[in-house]
Design a protein around this motif. Structure first.
Motif, PDB file in Angstrom:
ATOM      1  N   HIS A 121      -6.623 107.367   0.558  1.00 13.91           N
ATOM      2  CA  HIS A 121      -8.031 106.986   0.428  1.00 13.91           C
ATOM      3  C   HIS A 121      -8.193 105.825  -0.541  1.00 13.91           C
ATOM      4  CE1 HIS A 121     -12.354 107.266   0.218  1.00 13.91           C
ATOM      5  NE2 HIS A 121     -12.279 107.387  -1.100  1.00 13.91           N
ATOM      6  N   HIS A 122      -7.511 105.871  -1.666  1.00 10.78           N
ATOM      7  CA  HIS A 122      -7.651 104.794  -2.652  1.00 10.78           C
ATOM      8  C   HIS A 122      -7.054 103.486  -2.142  1.00 10.78           C
ATOM      9  CE1 HIS A 122      -8.199 107.884  -6.113  1.00 10.78           C
ATOM     10  NE2 HIS A 122      -9.349 107.561  -5.542  1.00 10.78           N
ATOM     11  N   LEU A 123      -6.002 103.561  -1.344  1.00 10.00           N
ATOM     12  CA  LEU A 123      -5.446 102.352  -0.742  1.00 10.00           C
ATOM     13  C   LEU A 123      -6.458 101.711   0.211  1.00 10.00           C
ATOM     14  CD1 LEU A 123      -1.870 103.680   0.059  1.00 10.00           C
ATOM     15  CD2 LEU A 123      -2.398 101.884  -1.602  1.00 10.00           C
ATOM     16  N   LEU A 124      -7.064 102.515   1.075  1.00 11.60           N
ATOM     17  CA  LEU A 124      -8.043 101.986   2.016  1.00 11.60           C
ATOM     18  C   LEU A 124      -9.280 101.471   1.289  1.00 11.60           C
ATOM     19  CD1 LEU A 124      -7.794 104.618   4.895  1.00 11.60           C
ATOM     20  CD2 LEU A 124      -6.867 102.289   4.863  1.00 11.60           C
ATOM     21  N   LEU A 125      -9.691 102.181   0.241  1.00 15.78           N
ATOM     22  CA  LEU A 125     -10.832 101.725  -0.545  1.00 15.78           C
ATOM     23  C   LEU A 125     -10.520 100.390  -1.214  1.00 15.78           C
ATOM     24  CD1 LEU A 125     -13.609 102.141  -1.848  1.00 15.78           C
ATOM     25  CD2 LEU A 125     -12.465 103.491  -3.627  1.00 15.78           C
ATOM     26  N   SER A 126      -9.322 100.262  -1.784  1.00 13.81           N
ATOM     27  CA  SER A 126      -8.966  99.013  -2.458  1.00 13.81           C
ATOM     28  C   SER A 126      -8.908  97.857  -1.461  1.00 13.81           C
ATOM     29  CB  SER A 126      -7.632  99.162  -3.199  1.00 13.81           C
ATOM     30  OG  SER A 126      -6.542  99.258  -2.314  1.00 13.81           O
ATOM     31  N   HIS A 127      -8.466  98.132  -0.245  1.00 10.38           N
ATOM     32  CA  HIS A 127      -8.508  97.104   0.803  1.00 10.38           C
ATOM     33  C   HIS A 127      -9.947  96.661   1.046  1.00 10.38           C
ATOM     34  CE1 HIS A 127      -8.279  95.129   4.708  1.00 10.38           C
ATOM     35  NE2 HIS A 127      -9.179  95.998   5.125  1.00 10.38           N
ATOM     36  N   GLY A 128     -10.832  97.642   1.259  1.00 11.12           N
ATOM     37  CA  GLY A 128     -12.216  97.314   1.565  1.00 11.12           C
ATOM     38  C   GLY A 128     -12.890  96.509   0.469  1.00 11.12           C
ATOM     39  N   LEU A 129     -12.595  96.837  -0.777  1.00 13.69           N
ATOM     40  CA  LEU A 129     -13.202  96.116  -1.897  1.00 13.69           C
ATOM     41  C   LEU A 129     -12.544  94.762  -2.127  1.00 13.69           C
ATOM     42  CD1 LEU A 129     -13.584  99.117  -4.378  1.00 13.69           C
ATOM     43  CD2 LEU A 129     -15.418  97.961  -3.124  1.00 13.69           C
ATOM     44  N   ALA A 130     -11.273  94.636  -1.746  1.00  9.05           N
ATOM     45  CA  ALA A 130     -10.561  93.373  -1.975  1.00  9.05           C
ATOM     46  C   ALA A 130     -10.964  92.300  -0.974  1.00  9.05           C
ATOM     47  CB  ALA A 130      -9.050  93.603  -1.907  1.00  9.05           C
ATOM     48  N   VAL A 131     -11.343  92.685   0.234  1.00 10.49           N
ATOM     49  CA  VAL A 131     -11.632  91.685   1.271  1.00 10.49           C
ATOM     50  C   VAL A 131     -12.737  90.713   0.837  1.00 10.49           C
ATOM     51  CG1 VAL A 131     -12.523  91.343   3.602  1.00 10.49           C
ATOM     52  CG2 VAL A 131     -10.724  93.033   3.185  1.00 10.49           C
ATOM     53  N   PRO A 132     -13.906  91.178   0.410  1.00  2.99           N
ATOM     54  CA  PRO A 132     -14.931  90.206  -0.009  1.00  2.99           C
ATOM     55  C   PRO A 132     -14.527  89.425  -1.260  1.00  2.99           C
ATOM     56  CG  PRO A 132     -15.651  92.460  -0.461  1.00  2.99           C
ATOM     57  CD  PRO A 132     -14.416  92.556   0.371  1.00  2.99           C
ATOM     58  N   LEU A 133     -13.740  90.041  -2.134  1.00  3.19           N
ATOM     59  CA  LEU A 133     -13.250  89.331  -3.318  1.00  3.19           C
ATOM     60  C   LEU A 133     -12.363  88.158  -2.910  1.00  3.19           C
ATOM     61  CD1 LEU A 133     -12.634  89.000  -6.350  1.00  3.19           C
ATOM     62  CD2 LEU A 133     -10.893  90.784  -6.096  1.00  3.19           C
ATOM     63  N   ILE A 134     -11.445  88.396  -1.981  1.00  5.35           N
ATOM     64  CA  ILE A 134     -10.564  87.327  -1.513  1.00  5.35           C
ATOM     65  C   ILE A 134     -11.376  86.239  -0.830  1.00  5.35           C
ATOM     66  CG2 ILE A 134      -8.668  86.780   0.072  1.00  5.35           C
ATOM     67  CD1 ILE A 134      -7.684  89.701  -0.392  1.00  5.35           C
ATOM     68  N   ARG A 135     -12.338  86.623  -0.035  1.00  9.14           N
ATOM     69  CA  ARG A 135     -13.146  85.627   0.669  1.00  9.14           C
ATOM     70  C   ARG A 135     -13.971  84.782  -0.291  1.00  9.14           C
ATOM     71  NH1 ARG A 135     -14.861  89.662   5.643  1.00  9.14           N
ATOM     72  NH2 ARG A 135     -13.004  89.250   6.949  1.00  9.14           N
TER      73      ARG A 135
END
Length: 208
Positions: A121-135
Motif C-alpha cells: 500500500h505504501h509503495l502504491l501511495l508513494s507512486h501516486g504522490l510522486a507522479v504530480p511531483l515529478i511532473r
C-alpha cells in the motif's frame, strides 16, 4: 536506456538536509554520457535498495518512508529533469512487498503477510504522490510504474480451477491495477485478506 538510481547513493541515511553531491554528480555524468551517445535515458527511482537507516525504522511498513521517498524523488528530478523526461517510480513493487516481506527471499528478508500488504500500500501511495511531483519538476515528463503482471489461464473448466484463477489474478494483477486505475482495492481480495488487509487513510486511494 533504462537505468536505476540508488536511493542510498543520494541520501545515505535515507533523508537529510541536502542530498549527497557526489551521488547526484555520478548520475548527472551518466545521463550526459547517454545523451552524448544518442541514447534516451529512462530513469527508475526505486529498484529495491532502501537505505538501511530507513529499514531500521520500519522500512516501507512505516508511512514515514512515503514522505522520505518523495523528498528523494524531488532531489533527483530537480537535478536530472532538464535532461531526463521519462521516469519510472517503482520497479516491480510486487517483489519489494512480497518477496521481501512475505516470502523472505529479498531484502529485508521478512515473513509477515500483514506487513507485506502494508508495504504494498505504501509503495502504491508513494507512486501516486510522486507522479504530480515529478511532473511539476520536469515539464513534459512521462511518468509510470513497472508492474510484474501475470497472464493466467485456467487448467480446466472446473470450479476449483476457475476460483484459483480469480484468486491469483486478484492477488497478483488486480491488487495493483485496480487502485492505480481509480477502482480501489478489489473487494474479493480484501475479503480474502481479512485482518491482513492494509491500513488505508482517507485520500490514499485518490492519490493513487
Amino acid at each position: 536506456y533504462r537505468f536505476s538510481i540508488a536511493w542510498p547513493r543520494i541520501f545515505p541515511q535515507g533523508r537529510g538536509a541536502a542530498p549527497n553531491a557526489a551521488g547526484l554528480d555520478f548520475y548527472s555524468r551518466l545521463v550526459d554520457g547517454m545523451l552524448e551517445r544518442g541514447l534516451q535515458p529512462w530513469a527508475t527511482l526505486y529498484h529495491w535498495d532502501l537505505p538501511q537507516t530507513l529499514q531500521d525504522e520500519g522500512g516501507w511498513v512505516s508511512r514515514q518512508t512515503v514522505d522520505d521517498f518523495l523528498a528523494y524523488t524531488d532531489a533527483i528530478t530537480r537535478r536530472l529533469g532538464d535532461r531526463v523526461k521519462h521516469w519510472i517510480t517503482h520497479n516491480e513493487p510486487w517483489c519489494t512487498a512480497f518477496l521481501g516481506n512475505e516470502h523472505g527471499a529479498h531484502a529485508p528478508g521478512l515473513r509477515d503477510v500483514g506487513k507485506a500488504y502494508q508495504v504494498c500500500h505504501h509503495l502504491l501511495l508513494s507512486h501516486g504522490l510522486a507522479v504530480p511531483l515529478i511532473r511539476r519538476n520536469v515539464p513534459g515528463a512521462q511518468v509510470g510504474i513497472t508492474l510484474s503482471l501475470h497472464p493466467i489461464i485456467a487448467a480446466s473448466d472446473s470450479a476449483a480451477d476457475t476460483a484459483a484463477v480469480l484468486r491469483h489474478d486478484g492477488l497478483r494483477n488486480r491488487w495493483f491495477l485496480d487502485p492505480l486505475h481509480g477502482r480501489g482495492y478489489p473487494a474479493d481480495v480484501l475479503q480474502l485478506l481479512g485482518a491482513h488487509a492494509p491500513q488505508v487513510h482517507p485520500g490514499d486511494l485518490q492519490a493513487m
